[in-house]
Every structure is written in C-alpha cells, then in structure tokens.
Design an enzyme around this catalytic site. Sequence first.
Site, PDB file in Angstrom:
ATOM      1  CG  HIS A  64     -15.723   4.492 -40.547  1.00 12.77           C
ATOM      2  ND1 HIS A  64     -14.518   3.850 -40.378  1.00 12.77           N
ATOM      3  CD2 HIS A  64     -15.652   5.102 -41.757  1.00 12.77           C
ATOM      4  CE1 HIS A  64     -13.742   4.058 -41.434  1.00 12.77           C
ATOM      5  NE2 HIS A  64     -14.415   4.816 -42.288  1.00 12.77           N
ATOM      6  CG  ASN A 142      -9.476   3.919 -43.484  1.00 11.62           C
ATOM      7  OD1 ASN A 142     -10.346   4.197 -42.667  1.00 11.62           O
ATOM      8  ND2 ASN A 142      -9.671   3.990 -44.787  1.00 11.62           N
ATOM      9  CE1 TYR A 353     -14.675  10.797 -42.002  1.00 11.38           C
ATOM     10  CE2 TYR A 353     -14.929  11.112 -44.355  1.00 11.38           C
ATOM     11  CZ  TYR A 353     -14.493  10.352 -43.293  1.00 11.38           C
ATOM     12  OH  TYR A 353     -13.882   9.145 -43.522  1.00 11.38           O
TER      13      TYR A 353
END
Length: 528
Positions: A64, A142, A353
């Site tokens: 990303h 997404n 994350y």
Amino acid sequence: MDNNEILSEGETQQTLTDRQGHPISDNQNVRTVGNRGPVTLENYHFLEKISHFDRERIPERVVHARGAGAHGYFEAYGSVGDEPIAKYTRAKLMQEKGKRTPVFVRFSTVVHGGHSPETLRDPRGFAVKFYTEDGNWDLVGNNLKIFFIRDPLKFPDMVHAFRPSPVNNLSNPERMFDFLSQTPEATHMVTFVFSPWGIPANYREMQGSGVNTYKWVNQDGEAVLVKYHWEPLKQGIRNLRQSEADEIQMRNYSHATQDLYEAIERGDYPEWELCVQIMSDDEHPELDFDPLDPTKLWPVDKFPFLPVGKMVLDRNPENYFAEVEQVAFGTGVLVDGLDFSDDKLLQGRTFSYSDTQRHRVGTNYLQVPINAPKTHVATNQEGGQMDMRVDRAPGQNPHVNYEPSTLGGLKEAPKPGKDHEPQYDAKLVREKLDRTNDFKQAGETYRAFEDWERDELISNLVGALSVCKPHIQEQMIEYFTKADPEYGQRVLDGLALANRGSNEHTSSASADSAVDAAKKMGGESDRY
C-alpha cells in the site's frame, strides 16, 4: 499563529527561520573561505537543512505504498436498516441520527512502490480513520470484498510472489501464478483481480470493504458477526479495460490521485454509504463455507446490506507527507462496541499493521497530528524516539507513571457495558477451516459478470499465464474448470492460441516488444 510565538524586531510571520527559530538572512550562499571555498564546518543552517533533507523520507510501506487521501466526516443514521442500532452495538459514534464524526481516508494500490502507476492491476486499499469521542477507530480494507488467502502465515510469501524478482527487480507473472497454483482458495480473488474489477477507474468510483469479519457488541455484552461495505452514493462504480488502463498510463501515472484532489477542490465531494451484513455469532453449519473465511462473500439474499451511515470527503490534505504518508492505520484500532472475530487473517493483521507503523513512522507515531485521537489521552507510556509530549492528565502526580497507585496516578475507566466473553473448548491445532469450498463462489462470480467482463478476464488471464511453465498453466486451468467448466475451457483455448503465436497481447510479448522498440527508437546525439 501560536499565541506563545515571539517575533523579533523586523520579523513577520513570513520570515524564514531554521528549525531552532533563528531568522535566516541569507538562504542563497553557504559560508566559505573566500567566495570559491572551501566550505566551513560551522555552517549550521546548511548542515541542519541538508541533514533534514537527507532524512525527509521515512521507510516506504511494504504494501500500500502508493496512496492518496482526504478528510471528511461520517454521518450516522442511528439505525441499522429499520432497527435501532443499539440493538446490536453500543458504539457511540453510531447511536444518534445525524451525528458527525471526523474521518481521514487513505486510498492506495497494494503491491508496487510509491511512484508506480495507478493503472496497474491490483487491489485498492480503502482505509478510514474515524476520530470518535471514544478515541480512534480504523476500518482498514480494500475495494474488493474478499482476499487471496485465509491464513496470515502465508501473507509474506504472497507479497513476495506478487512483487518483482529479488534478483533482477523485474515483475514476472510466473512468480505470482507459481504461488497461486498452490493456493486454491485464491481462485475467487484471482477471478476478480483479472477482470475489470482489478483496475478501478479511480478512487472515487469504487466500492470499499472491511474484507474481514468483525463483531458488534451491545450493552448486554451480546455479539453478532458483521461485515462492512462502503457503497458509492452519487458517483457510481466504474472499472477499466486493460486497453483503457494502458491508454491512461501513457499520459498520467497519477490519474486517480489527481481525480480525487480535483473533485474535492471543485466541490464535487465523493460520498459512500456504510452498510453492514449481520450474522449471528456461531458457526452456521447450514452454509457451505465458514463465515470467518475472508475468501468468501456472504450471500446478500440471506444477509442483506443494511445502511448505518454515510461518509463525505470534503477537504484535501494541506501536506501530502504529513498527512497521507504519515497516516497510520491498524485493524486492532477499535472502539467500545466493536470487537474482533476469530478470523485468522484478521488476527494476524491486527499485530502486523501497528507493528509496521512503529517501525515505519516511529515508536510515537500516535503523537503525529494525523494519527492522534481528538480526545483526551492519558497513558503511562513514555520515552522512545520523537516523544513530543507526556500523556499526563491534569492534576496527575508527575512522579507516578504506573497504575495502580494511591499517590495521584491514573485510574481505570468505568465499564461502559457488560464484557463480551466468547467461550472456547477446542484443541490447539494447525489446520485449515473445515468448509474450504474454494471454487464454488469463484464460479458464481464468473457467471455473474457481464459478457465484456468475462472477455476481459479471459484475455488478461491468458496474457499473464502465457509466460508460465505448462505445469502452472495446467494447475490454474484445473482451478478455473472446477469453478466453472466454461471458465476453464476458455482459458485453455486462449492459451492454445497464444502458444501457437496467434495471441500478440500477452504480457511477455508486450514487454519484449517494448524493449525491442526502445532499441530502435530515438535519435543519435553528440557528446557534450
């Protein structure tokens, strides 16, 4: 201007200074011995300026990396479908009709680097940071509603396979399909990604999804399973043919970023409706798949989309790096009334994350303004690189940086409702889900496509698979055939044509012809 700022005589707010606040009267010339040099070491302004420049990029996101973002708000409906939302969740931001919560959204591509074209075939990231009264909530997902894998152990291998070779840094579809041919659960996602859905026209005209299964928890501690979906309200959904994407890429590598920025600048604010699907929190043996499987769609006829609010993006960032690049999301960032499911991929993402952000932005990434909650913050965490403030409460004893304490330290918050307490009675194992059913929904998706979408899917798959070794082609054809006999046959027929040299549009042929053309193009130049 900060009320505490001091201006010296002759200064204005526009006076150039260094990071120490020193006014800079000459920003054109370094200090040298004579006007030809050498440069002296005490050039503090130059050294500060160039050393900061050397460090003005933080590590790029592993995935990303290429992104765009915008500010806006989320407006709650106070209901879920026709029912009061409090029946299912006690999350405060959703309870009151018309209540607005500030948000920041980052859209992205997944596999390639920060300056890669926005026309590449790839899922698109759709991450929303809600600055709620109970702290931040990050809904990270997404544009597509499913994923390639269901086990987080496979994620690093998947990304490595999708990225360029570590030897020559060239992309090769064979690497990707080598991995995918050993990953049958990816067949559904492959069907989406190689169709026009793999190249959204831009960020405004695409859907979003939380992908994973989450839970909502009500005041009594009762939970339901939920899936989140962002549906464009006024701007619709558009996807690109490969030929259209190629045409755009010849002219603009940043068309989606430009489109989002210019739409907001002219007041054409994009809007999405947040919908949820709700399912009781159990295993649902009546389904032919596990509801926690992120490679599957929940059938809409059984679990309809229920609107809960809308999001409007109405303000562009003031600085790309400070906001879009430094913004940091995590699937573990939930507020009271929202909870995790046992989705294995979600559990893995929840560690990864936030761990990534501590490495990429820094230990104190939550002190960066774009990431900081807009609410009261008081912790006993301290120190670390770039610690910009002490999270101390008014009246807190500064000597007490621990809890519990009787000497004026922080106190625990009251419980907002009953705890959700799921119960487990199972062995600790390394096993797949029982109901993998890897191909049925891929076939349903194939049959649901319009004719032009199926044509594009076959063309794109044939182009990518034509560079792969026969055993990889055969395995992928087997998967497609299990999904739908026509699907597999069309890929088989397309590859047969390509292997006879009839198909001039394969990715390898296109790449090779571009290399050959570059050897012949251009004009001779003299040395200088």
